[in-house]
Design a protein around this motif. Structure first.
Motif, PDB file in Angstrom:
ATOM      1  N   LYS A 144       0.835  -1.202   0.000  1.00  0.00           N
ATOM      2  CA  LYS A 144       0.000   0.000   0.000  1.00  0.00           C
ATOM      3  C   LYS A 144       0.875   1.260   0.000  1.00  0.00           C
ATOM      4  O   LYS A 144       0.661   2.188  -0.776  1.00  0.00           O
ATOM      5  CB  LYS A 144      -0.915  -0.018   1.230  1.00  0.00           C
ATOM      6  CG  LYS A 144      -1.828   1.164   1.310  1.00  0.00           C
ATOM      7  CD  LYS A 144      -2.915   0.971   2.370  1.00  0.00           C
ATOM      8  CE  LYS A 144      -3.849   2.176   2.357  1.00  0.00           C
ATOM      9  NZ  LYS A 144      -3.590   3.156   3.387  1.00  0.00           N
ATOM     10  N   GLU A 145       1.860   1.245   0.881  1.00  0.00           N
ATOM     11  CA  GLU A 145       2.756   2.387   0.984  1.00  0.00           C
ATOM     12  C   GLU A 145       3.553   2.605  -0.308  1.00  0.00           C
ATOM     13  O   GLU A 145       3.720   3.725  -0.769  1.00  0.00           O
ATOM     14  CB  GLU A 145       3.750   2.145   2.109  1.00  0.00           C
ATOM     15  CG  GLU A 145       3.602   3.086   3.266  1.00  0.00           C
ATOM     16  CD  GLU A 145       4.514   2.669   4.405  1.00  0.00           C
ATOM     17  OE1 GLU A 145       5.735   2.797   4.237  1.00  0.00           O
ATOM     18  OE2 GLU A 145       4.003   2.174   5.426  1.00  0.00           O
ATOM     19  N   VAL A 186       1.395   4.281  -2.765  1.00  0.00           N
ATOM     20  CA  VAL A 186       1.193   5.703  -2.461  1.00  0.00           C
ATOM     21  C   VAL A 186       2.394   6.526  -2.912  1.00  0.00           C
ATOM     22  O   VAL A 186       2.249   7.514  -3.632  1.00  0.00           O
ATOM     23  CB  VAL A 186       0.948   5.917  -0.941  1.00  0.00           C
ATOM     24  CG1 VAL A 186       1.069   7.396  -0.582  1.00  0.00           C
ATOM     25  CG2 VAL A 186      -0.423   5.395  -0.547  1.00  0.00           C
ATOM     26  N   ILE A 187       3.587   6.114  -2.511  1.00  0.00           N
ATOM     27  CA  ILE A 187       4.732   6.982  -2.821  1.00  0.00           C
ATOM     28  C   ILE A 187       5.124   6.936  -4.291  1.00  0.00           C
ATOM     29  O   ILE A 187       5.767   7.846  -4.789  1.00  0.00           O
ATOM     30  CB  ILE A 187       5.963   6.707  -1.914  1.00  0.00           C
ATOM     31  CG1 ILE A 187       6.540   5.323  -2.145  1.00  0.00           C
ATOM     32  CG2 ILE A 187       5.617   6.901  -0.448  1.00  0.00           C
ATOM     33  CD1 ILE A 187       7.842   5.122  -1.402  1.00  0.00           C
ATOM     34  N   LEU A 188       4.705   5.870  -4.996  1.00  0.00           N
ATOM     35  CA  LEU A 188       5.001   5.832  -6.434  1.00  0.00           C
ATOM     36  C   LEU A 188       3.865   6.424  -7.270  1.00  0.00           C
ATOM     37  O   LEU A 188       3.979   6.549  -8.481  1.00  0.00           O
ATOM     38  CB  LEU A 188       5.267   4.396  -6.879  1.00  0.00           C
ATOM     39  CG  LEU A 188       6.550   3.759  -6.342  1.00  0.00           C
ATOM     40  CD1 LEU A 188       6.631   2.309  -6.751  1.00  0.00           C
ATOM     41  CD2 LEU A 188       7.765   4.524  -6.832  1.00  0.00           C
ATOM     42  N   GLY A 189       2.771   6.760  -6.605  1.00  0.00           N
ATOM     43  CA  GLY A 189       1.618   7.275  -7.339  1.00  0.00           C
ATOM     44  C   GLY A 189       1.047   6.229  -8.288  1.00  0.00           C
ATOM     45  O   GLY A 189       0.618   6.535  -9.392  1.00  0.00           O
ATOM     46  N   GLU A 220      13.437  12.465  -7.136  1.00  0.00           N
ATOM     47  CA  GLU A 220      12.588  11.278  -7.014  1.00  0.00           C
ATOM     48  C   GLU A 220      12.219  11.024  -5.546  1.00  0.00           C
ATOM     49  O   GLU A 220      11.069  10.729  -5.220  1.00  0.00           O
ATOM     50  CB  GLU A 220      13.296  10.062  -7.632  1.00  0.00           C
ATOM     51  CG  GLU A 220      12.559   8.738  -7.500  1.00  0.00           C
ATOM     52  CD  GLU A 220      11.164   8.724  -8.128  1.00  0.00           C
ATOM     53  OE1 GLU A 220      10.913   9.517  -9.061  1.00  0.00           O
ATOM     54  OE2 GLU A 220      10.312   7.931  -7.659  1.00  0.00           O
ATOM     55  N   ASN A 277       9.701  13.562  -4.476  1.00  0.00           N
ATOM     56  CA  ASN A 277       8.407  13.289  -5.103  1.00  0.00           C
ATOM     57  C   ASN A 277       7.659  12.179  -4.361  1.00  0.00           C
ATOM     58  O   ASN A 277       6.451  12.256  -4.167  1.00  0.00           O
ATOM     59  CB  ASN A 277       8.622  12.915  -6.575  1.00  0.00           C
ATOM     60  CG  ASN A 277       7.360  13.081  -7.403  1.00  0.00           C
ATOM     61  OD1 ASN A 277       6.343  13.584  -6.900  1.00  0.00           O
ATOM     62  ND2 ASN A 277       7.415  12.656  -8.648  1.00  0.00           N
ATOM     63  N   GLN A 278       8.393  11.154  -3.932  1.00  0.00           N
ATOM     64  CA  GLN A 278       7.756  10.065  -3.177  1.00  0.00           C
ATOM     65  C   GLN A 278       7.185  10.595  -1.869  1.00  0.00           C
ATOM     66  O   GLN A 278       6.067  10.253  -1.466  1.00  0.00           O
ATOM     67  CB  GLN A 278       8.771   8.958  -2.907  1.00  0.00           C
ATOM     68  CG  GLN A 278       9.155   8.216  -4.174  1.00  0.00           C
ATOM     69  CD  GLN A 278      10.301   7.256  -3.959  1.00  0.00           C
ATOM     70  OE1 GLN A 278      10.769   7.050  -2.845  1.00  0.00           O
ATOM     71  NE2 GLN A 278      10.770   6.647  -5.038  1.00  0.00           N
ATOM     72  N   ARG A 279       7.935  11.457  -1.199  1.00  0.00           N
ATOM     73  CA  ARG A 279       7.452  12.017   0.069  1.00  0.00           C
ATOM     74  C   ARG A 279       6.247  12.915  -0.170  1.00  0.00           C
ATOM     75  O   ARG A 279       5.312  12.953   0.627  1.00  0.00           O
ATOM     76  CB  ARG A 279       8.558  12.834   0.716  1.00  0.00           C
ATOM     77  CG  ARG A 279       9.806  12.030   1.009  1.00  0.00           C
ATOM     78  CD  ARG A 279      10.915  12.982   1.295  1.00  0.00           C
ATOM     79  NE  ARG A 279      12.192  12.330   1.496  1.00  0.00           N
ATOM     80  CZ  ARG A 279      13.294  12.983   1.803  1.00  0.00           C
ATOM     81  NH1 ARG A 279      13.257  14.292   1.933  1.00  0.00           N
ATOM     82  NH2 ARG A 279      14.420  12.342   1.973  1.00  0.00           N
ATOM     83  N   ARG A 317       4.009  12.622  -2.508  1.00  0.00           N
ATOM     84  CA  ARG A 317       2.831  11.793  -2.696  1.00  0.00           C
ATOM     85  C   ARG A 317       2.351  11.231  -1.365  1.00  0.00           C
ATOM     86  O   ARG A 317       1.156  11.137  -1.102  1.00  0.00           O
ATOM     87  CB  ARG A 317       3.140  10.647  -3.656  1.00  0.00           C
ATOM     88  CG  ARG A 317       3.434  11.108  -5.074  1.00  0.00           C
ATOM     89  CD  ARG A 317       3.401   9.912  -6.009  1.00  0.00           C
ATOM     90  NE  ARG A 317       3.893  10.229  -7.330  1.00  0.00           N
ATOM     91  CZ  ARG A 317       5.090   9.821  -7.788  1.00  0.00           C
ATOM     92  NH1 ARG A 317       5.884   9.085  -7.030  1.00  0.00           N
ATOM     93  NH2 ARG A 317       5.468  10.146  -8.997  1.00  0.00           N
ATOM     94  N   PHE A 318       3.304  10.854  -0.520  1.00  0.00           N
ATOM     95  CA  PHE A 318       2.949  10.310   0.786  1.00  0.00           C
ATOM     96  C   PHE A 318       2.155  11.331   1.605  1.00  0.00           C
ATOM     97  O   PHE A 318       1.132  11.019   2.197  1.00  0.00           O
ATOM     98  CB  PHE A 318       4.216   9.886   1.544  1.00  0.00           C
ATOM     99  CG  PHE A 318       3.950   9.507   2.961  1.00  0.00           C
ATOM    100  CD1 PHE A 318       3.381   8.276   3.264  1.00  0.00           C
ATOM    101  CD2 PHE A 318       4.216  10.383   3.999  1.00  0.00           C
ATOM    102  CE1 PHE A 318       3.106   7.925   4.573  1.00  0.00           C
ATOM    103  CE2 PHE A 318       3.944  10.050   5.309  1.00  0.00           C
ATOM    104  CZ  PHE A 318       3.389   8.815   5.601  1.00  0.00           C
ATOM    105  N   HIS A 377      -1.384  11.959   0.285  1.00  0.00           N
ATOM    106  CA  HIS A 377      -2.233  10.833   0.670  1.00  0.00           C
ATOM    107  C   HIS A 377      -2.626  10.938   2.143  1.00  0.00           C
ATOM    108  O   HIS A 377      -3.791  10.723   2.509  1.00  0.00           O
ATOM    109  CB  HIS A 377      -1.483   9.523   0.401  1.00  0.00           C
ATOM    110  CG  HIS A 377      -2.264   8.312   0.749  1.00  0.00           C
ATOM    111  ND1 HIS A 377      -3.258   7.799  -0.046  1.00  0.00           N
ATOM    112  CD2 HIS A 377      -2.215   7.508   1.846  1.00  0.00           C
ATOM    113  CE1 HIS A 377      -3.777   6.739   0.512  1.00  0.00           C
ATOM    114  NE2 HIS A 377      -3.158   6.534   1.671  1.00  0.00           N
ATOM    115  N   LEU A 405      11.143   9.642   5.032  1.00  0.00           N
ATOM    116  CA  LEU A 405       9.777   9.115   5.062  1.00  0.00           C
ATOM    117  C   LEU A 405       9.403   8.639   6.463  1.00  0.00           C
ATOM    118  O   LEU A 405       8.278   8.848   6.917  1.00  0.00           O
ATOM    119  CB  LEU A 405       9.650   7.946   4.081  1.00  0.00           C
ATOM    120  CG  LEU A 405       9.103   8.261   2.696  1.00  0.00           C
ATOM    121  CD1 LEU A 405       9.115   7.003   1.846  1.00  0.00           C
ATOM    122  CD2 LEU A 405       7.698   8.845   2.747  1.00  0.00           C
TER     123      LEU A 405
END
Lengths: 160, 395
Positions: free
Chosen positions: A18-19, A22-25, B291, B294-296, B298-299, B302, B368
């Motif tokens: 799940k995580e 989320v972080i990879l979109g 990168e 960007n992951q953070r 998106r986190f 969410h 993260l």
């Protein structure tokens, strides 16, 4: 997406699907499928834990052993490599370019047990010409992680 | 004794972050999401080049404008990213951070009483620097419904016959907003029509998460009326090296160099050698950091969605700017309670202009793991506030 997944789980195999999604979109189902495919293709070979055994009370020694061997007609180095990697004491076996042929790492409880494995098992395999054993004294960095120092955030706590 | 102070300086109010900063620093165990700089170390090969320059004894002044080889690399960088050429001999200046370049550009171009348009929320230094340059700062309040982009209408409404300069702070600190090519085209048309100038602060250019960042200098007729500012702090995680640069037409640059020459002499030499390495061999590092950010990003998006906290999706810098208006508190009150009750430090939006009221700046220049803990605490706090509100309304 594969490259991104691998880059993340190489550093943190505990991250859940799940995580990751989320972080990879990405969609969870796509991430799960990709992971499964990579496991099946043997790209992902396991999810290990990096342990600094030094900090535990468990006795453990690791040796790097340079092995010179005579390649066999039609088989090259593979047969002898196989005979070596079948021993559970052997942690890794690499074919190496340069002054020797195989780099073997061996884990054991004591110096004595590792040396006797080398002398009695490894060195006596047919086709093995010579061995040179190096015991690891201290690990500073392993798998890209520095073991001797902890990350410390030295930034000011609030800045514009 | 006579008053030793200059009224102009005394009248400038200190940065809004300062007060909050003092409280945060008192708290030993607070988790901070208040930092405006990368959490990464400067990539080792860049640091190594700095160290090597010291070993070689490169410890002297450079020319006022900066090392020639660095200016050449800057020229190459702007050309390869924006397709715009600046002559390294007359149009590029290496400065002590992007901040110095902002100050220089304003002082080189402003006559007393001329107006500078400053979109807010934005970085804290534009307004005071404009005042120091004897300009009249005119604030354009950016709106959440426009994703904190500057619209053509907002710009048109703010322009008077005294307007000289527009400051363009995108990708934006604190909102994370970006301006895309279509947004810039609408702005540029008005800029040309009204004959005003632009100072574009693109220090976060490399941290864009949608399309590749587009600069206003790449639009027709804009290069000659724009001062382009960038630097090494954010892209290469080099904040402490204090190194930025400006590119501008020779006519403007000549005057900027004059101020720099007398006030600063030259940017730190060690940093300049390190920066040459950054521009030559740093692309891969930038890509990796981008990168990770960007992951953070998106986190966090969410996490806010799960808490039901309204937040437009930002595509630049390393900030998110969630809205807390539903709780009926000021940003300052919210941030202070969050700090006291959950020990999480965020920066009230009002530190970046009055129109930041009702918002918080949350930085994701943190690991993260760190963000995860902080988001749990914020979520806990938000639920508590909602329970309080419910209890109040039912009695």
């Amino acid at each position: 997406m594969r490259e991104q997944i691998l880059a993340i789980i190489e550093k943190n195999s505990r991250i859940n699907i799940k995580e990751l999604a989320v972080i990879l979109g990405a969609e969870e189902i796509d991430v799960a499928n990709e992971l499964k495919a990579m496991e099946e293709e043997g790209i992902i070979c396991g999810y290990h834990t990096m342990i600094d055994w030094e900090k535990t009370s468990i006795e453990k020694v690791t040796a790097l052993i340079e092995v010179r061997i005579t390649p066999q007609r039609g088989k090259g180095y593979d047969n002898i490599a196989e005979r070596i990697y079948k021993y559970p004491d052997v942690n890794s076996v690499y074919l190496i370019s340069g002054g020797y042929d195989l780099l073997v790492t061996v884990d054991g409880k004591t110096l004595k047990s590792v040396s006797s494995f080398v002398n009695e098992k490894l060195a006596t395999i047919e086709g093995v010409l010579s061995t040179a054993t190096h015991f690891i004294l201290k690990k500073y960095k392993d798998h890209g992680t520095i073991l001797t120092k902890k990350y410390e955030d030295t930034r000011e706590k609030v800045t514009p | 004794m006579r008053n030793p102070l200059a009224d102009k300086i005394v009248d400038i109010k200190p940065s809004g972050i300062r007060k909050f900063f003092d409280i945060v620093n008192e708290m030993e165990d607070a988790i901070s999401l208040g930092v405006g700089e990368p959490d990464f170390d400067t990539p080792w090969h860049i640091r190594d080049e700095g160290i090597y320059s010291l070993e070689k004894g490169r410890t002297f002044y450079t020319s006022n404008a900066g090392l020639k080889e660095l200016r050449k690399e800057i020229s190459n960088y702007v050309e390869r990213t924006q397709g715009v050429h600046y002559d390294e001999m007359h149009e590029i200046l290496v400065t002590v951070g992007g901040s110095e370049a902002i100050d220089l550009a304003l002082r080189a171009m402003i006559n007393p009483g001329e107006e500078v348009l400053i979109p807010q929320p934005s970085y804290v230094s534009y307004e005071p620097c404009a005042v120091l340059a004897d300009a009249v700062p005119v604030i354009i309040e950016l709106k959440e419904e426009n994703e904190f982009r500057l619209t053509a209408q907002e710009l048109r409404d703010a322009i008077t016959d005294k307007t000289k300069i527009l400051i363009l702070p995108f990708p934006n600190n604190p909102t994370g907003a970006i301006m895309e090519k279509k947004d810039l085209e609408e702005i540029a048309e008005i800029i040309r029509e009204k004959d005003i100038f632009v100072i574009t602060d693109e220090i976060y250019a490399e941290l864009s998460y949608k399309e590749k960042h587009v600069s206003i200098i790449s639009l027709p007729g804009m290069r000659e009326r724009t001062v382009y500012i960038n630097g090494f702090s954010k892209a290469y995680a080099m904040t402490g090296w204090r190194l930025g640069y400006a590119c501008a037409p020779a006519q403007i640059m000549e005057q900027m160099v004059k101020i720099h020459q007398f006030a600063i002499m030259c940017a730190p030499t060690t940093s300049q050698y390190a920066a040459v390495e950054a521009l030559r061999n740093g692309d891969e590092d930038v890509a990796q950091m981008r990168e990770a950010y960007n992951q953070r990003r998106r986190f966090l998006m969410h996490a806010f969605q799960e808490m039901g906290l309204r937040c437009f999706e930002p595509y630049g810098a390393f900030y998110v700017f969630p809205c807390i208006k539903e709780f009926g508190m000021t940003s300052d009150e919210f941030a202070t309670r969050l700090l006291m009750e959950e020990k999480v430090a965020v920066v009230p939006g009002t530190a970046f202009g009055d129109c930041g009221e009702g918002f918080l700046r949350i930085s994701y220049a943190y690991s993260l793991d760190n963000l995860k803990i902080a988001m749990e605490k914020i979520s806990h706090f938000v639920e508590k506030l909602r329970r309080e509100a419910k209890a109040k309304s039912s009695c």
